[in-house]
Design a protein around this motif. Structure first.
Motif, PDB file in Angstrom:
ATOM      1  N   PRO A  56       0.915  -1.276  -0.051  1.00  0.00           N
ATOM      2  CA  PRO A  56      -0.164  -0.111   0.000  1.00  0.00           C
ATOM      3  C   PRO A  56       0.903   1.238   0.105  1.00  0.00           C
ATOM      4  O   PRO A  56       1.983   1.338   0.953  1.00  0.00           O
ATOM      5  N   LEU A  57       0.418   2.327  -0.759  1.00  0.00           N
ATOM      6  CA  LEU A  57       1.333   3.292  -0.741  1.00  0.00           C
ATOM      7  C   LEU A  57       0.852   4.415   0.361  1.00  0.00           C
ATOM      8  O   LEU A  57      -0.402   4.661   0.437  1.00  0.00           O
ATOM      9  N   GLY A  58       1.615   4.820   1.323  1.00  0.00           N
ATOM     10  CA  GLY A  58       1.364   5.552   2.417  1.00  0.00           C
ATOM     11  C   GLY A  58       1.244   7.024   1.883  1.00  0.00           C
ATOM     12  O   GLY A  58       1.869   7.482   0.819  1.00  0.00           O
ATOM     13  N   GLY A  59       0.639   7.944   2.736  1.00  0.00           N
ATOM     14  CA  GLY A  59       0.623   9.442   2.543  1.00  0.00           C
ATOM     15  C   GLY A  59      -0.346   9.911   1.220  1.00  0.00           C
ATOM     16  O   GLY A  59      -0.087  10.856   0.602  1.00  0.00           O
ATOM     17  N   THR A  60      -1.042   8.952   0.847  1.00  0.00           N
ATOM     18  CA  THR A  60      -1.945   9.278  -0.574  1.00  0.00           C
ATOM     19  C   THR A  60      -3.270   8.831  -0.140  1.00  0.00           C
ATOM     20  O   THR A  60      -3.957   8.029  -0.827  1.00  0.00           O
ATOM     21  N   PRO A  61      -4.082   9.574   0.725  1.00  0.00           N
ATOM     22  CA  PRO A  61      -5.476   9.165   0.994  1.00  0.00           C
ATOM     23  C   PRO A  61      -6.394   9.221   0.135  1.00  0.00           C
ATOM     24  O   PRO A  61      -7.352   8.234   0.146  1.00  0.00           O
ATOM     25  N   LYS A  62      -6.454  10.108  -0.905  1.00  0.00           N
ATOM     26  CA  LYS A  62      -7.291  10.303  -1.891  1.00  0.00           C
ATOM     27  C   LYS A  62      -7.391   8.952  -2.957  1.00  0.00           C
ATOM     28  O   LYS A  62      -8.317   8.722  -3.524  1.00  0.00           O
ATOM     29  N   VAL A  63      -6.233   8.257  -3.033  1.00  0.00           N
ATOM     30  CA  VAL A  63      -5.952   7.526  -4.170  1.00  0.00           C
ATOM     31  C   VAL A  63      -6.251   5.984  -3.663  1.00  0.00           C
ATOM     32  O   VAL A  63      -6.662   5.213  -4.241  1.00  0.00           O
ATOM     33  N   ALA A  64      -5.562   5.782  -2.540  1.00  0.00           N
ATOM     34  CA  ALA A  64      -5.687   4.319  -1.890  1.00  0.00           C
ATOM     35  C   ALA A  64      -5.082   3.419  -2.903  1.00  0.00           C
ATOM     36  O   ALA A  64      -5.631   2.513  -3.179  1.00  0.00           O
ATOM     37  N   GLU A  65      -3.806   3.789  -3.497  1.00  0.00           N
ATOM     38  CA  GLU A  65      -3.096   2.911  -4.439  1.00  0.00           C
ATOM     39  C   GLU A  65      -2.358   1.642  -3.747  1.00  0.00           C
ATOM     40  O   GLU A  65      -1.717   2.001  -2.753  1.00  0.00           O
ATOM     41  N   THR A  66      -2.567   0.724  -4.322  1.00  0.00           N
ATOM     42  CA  THR A  66      -1.729  -0.688  -3.783  1.00  0.00           C
ATOM     43  C   THR A  66      -0.943  -1.163  -4.834  1.00  0.00           C
ATOM     44  O   THR A  66      -1.490  -1.372  -5.757  1.00  0.00           O
ATOM     45  N   LEU A  67       0.263  -1.324  -4.528  1.00  0.00           N
ATOM     46  CA  LEU A  67       1.179  -1.889  -5.549  1.00  0.00           C
ATOM     47  C   LEU A  67       1.192  -3.369  -5.276  1.00  0.00           C
ATOM     48  O   LEU A  67       0.935  -3.874  -4.108  1.00  0.00           O
ATOM     49  N   PHE A  68       1.465  -4.312  -6.263  1.00  0.00           N
ATOM     50  CA  PHE A  68       1.541  -5.818  -5.916  1.00  0.00           C
ATOM     51  C   PHE A  68       2.775  -6.295  -6.374  1.00  0.00           C
ATOM     52  O   PHE A  68       3.240  -6.071  -7.649  1.00  0.00           O
ATOM     53  N   TYR A  69       3.552  -7.123  -5.650  1.00  0.00           N
ATOM     54  CA  TYR A  69       4.571  -7.831  -5.956  1.00  0.00           C
ATOM     55  C   TYR A  69       4.453  -9.373  -6.173  1.00  0.00           C
ATOM     56  O   TYR A  69       3.872  -9.968  -5.081  1.00  0.00           O
ATOM     57  N   ASP A  70       4.606  -9.842  -7.474  1.00  0.00           N
ATOM     58  CA  ASP A  70       4.451 -11.126  -7.736  1.00  0.00           C
ATOM     59  C   ASP A  70       5.614 -11.839  -7.613  1.00  0.00           C
ATOM     60  O   ASP A  70       6.645 -11.723  -8.604  1.00  0.00           O
ATOM     61  N   SER A  71       6.083 -12.706  -6.501  1.00  0.00           N
ATOM     62  CA  SER A  71       7.332 -13.257  -6.540  1.00  0.00           C
ATOM     63  C   SER A  71       7.539 -14.395  -7.623  1.00  0.00           C
ATOM     64  O   SER A  71       8.735 -14.702  -7.659  1.00  0.00           O
ATOM     65  N   HIS A  72       6.449 -14.947  -7.766  1.00  0.00           N
ATOM     66  CA  HIS A  72       6.727 -16.123  -9.103  1.00  0.00           C
ATOM     67  C   HIS A  72       7.249 -15.444 -10.417  1.00  0.00           C
ATOM     68  O   HIS A  72       8.136 -16.091 -10.840  1.00  0.00           O
ATOM     69  N   SER A  73       6.700 -14.475 -10.876  1.00  0.00           N
ATOM     70  CA  SER A  73       7.165 -13.833 -12.099  1.00  0.00           C
ATOM     71  C   SER A  73       8.149 -12.638 -11.950  1.00  0.00           C
ATOM     72  O   SER A  73       8.649 -12.039 -12.927  1.00  0.00           O
ATOM     73  N   ARG A  74       8.182 -12.261 -10.650  1.00  0.00           N
ATOM     74  CA  ARG A  74       9.153 -11.205 -10.234  1.00  0.00           C
ATOM     75  C   ARG A  74       8.803  -9.879 -10.793  1.00  0.00           C
ATOM     76  O   ARG A  74       9.543  -9.049 -11.512  1.00  0.00           O
ATOM     77  N   SER A  75       7.581  -9.642 -10.870  1.00  0.00           N
ATOM     78  CA  SER A  75       6.837  -8.397 -11.408  1.00  0.00           C
ATOM     79  C   SER A  75       6.234  -7.548 -10.466  1.00  0.00           C
ATOM     80  O   SER A  75       5.561  -8.213  -9.338  1.00  0.00           O
ATOM     81  N   LEU A  76       6.381  -6.263 -10.637  1.00  0.00           N
ATOM     82  CA  LEU A  76       5.793  -5.398  -9.700  1.00  0.00           C
ATOM     83  C   LEU A  76       4.663  -4.883 -10.726  1.00  0.00           C
ATOM     84  O   LEU A  76       4.687  -4.157 -11.878  1.00  0.00           O
TER      85      LEU A  76
END
Length: 170
Positions: A56-76
């Motif tokens: 989760p991205l902190g400091g961005t209350p209006k957006v609530a953006e969450t990044l995801f890391y997939d360890s199997h494909s090593r993709s963000l």
């Protein structure tokens, strides 16, 4: 909180799927059954699939953006933090992309200057990326990004640093 317009139709099409969405979306769509409410401050969720790490991205209350890391494909995986757009299909799209997210290279939309309310919390939430083995960044907008060091710097500062030059042979 922006990319939800087809979510209700998707839940009808895939009734067995569980919805993971920002907690704030429950206010916009109270009729939607959100099984996993993503929170900017939480780092773990019950019944979360192994190998997929929410960031989760902190400091961005209006957006609530969450990044995801997939360890199997090593993709963000991300939605709006970084764009890597091609030229727009029509004049209006080209104008909007020119204003908000330049085409032809990874960029961070100008909106983020206003969306980041706590710069320290935002940067702190990105620190986890330094410990991950990322081979590619897959965004909701544009092409896959493979220049990881420069794109991580872009995420933090909003500016894409110049490419590193290869040393000349003497």
């Amino acid at each position: 909180q922006f990319h939800y317009f087809y979510l209700e139709k998707a839940t009808q099409q895939f009734p067995d799927a569980q919805v993971a969405a920002p907690a704030a979306l429950a206010k916009k769509l109270p009729q939607l059954d959100i099984a996993i409410k993503l929170d900017n401050d939480a780092m773990s969720y019950p019944n979360w699939p192994s190998g997929l790490q929410p960031i989760p991205l902190g400091g961005t209350p209006k957006v609530a953006e969450t990044l995801f890391y997939d360890s199997h494909s090593r993709s963000l995986l991300l939605t709006d933090l970084v764009f890597h757009n091609e030229r727009g299909a029509n004049l209006v799209t080209r104008i909007l992309l020119r204003i908000f997210a330049p085409t032809g290279r990874p960029s961070r939309s100008l909106e983020w200057k206003f969306l980041i309310k706590d710069q320290d919390a935002f940067l702190e939430s990105l620190q986890v990326l330094d410990s991950l083995k990322i081979d590619r960044i897959v965004g909701a907008h544009g092409r896959i990004i493979e220049d990881i060091p420069r794109t991580l710097a872009l995420m933090r500062s909003g500016k894409l640093p110049p490419p590193l030059l290869a040393p000349e042979n003497d």
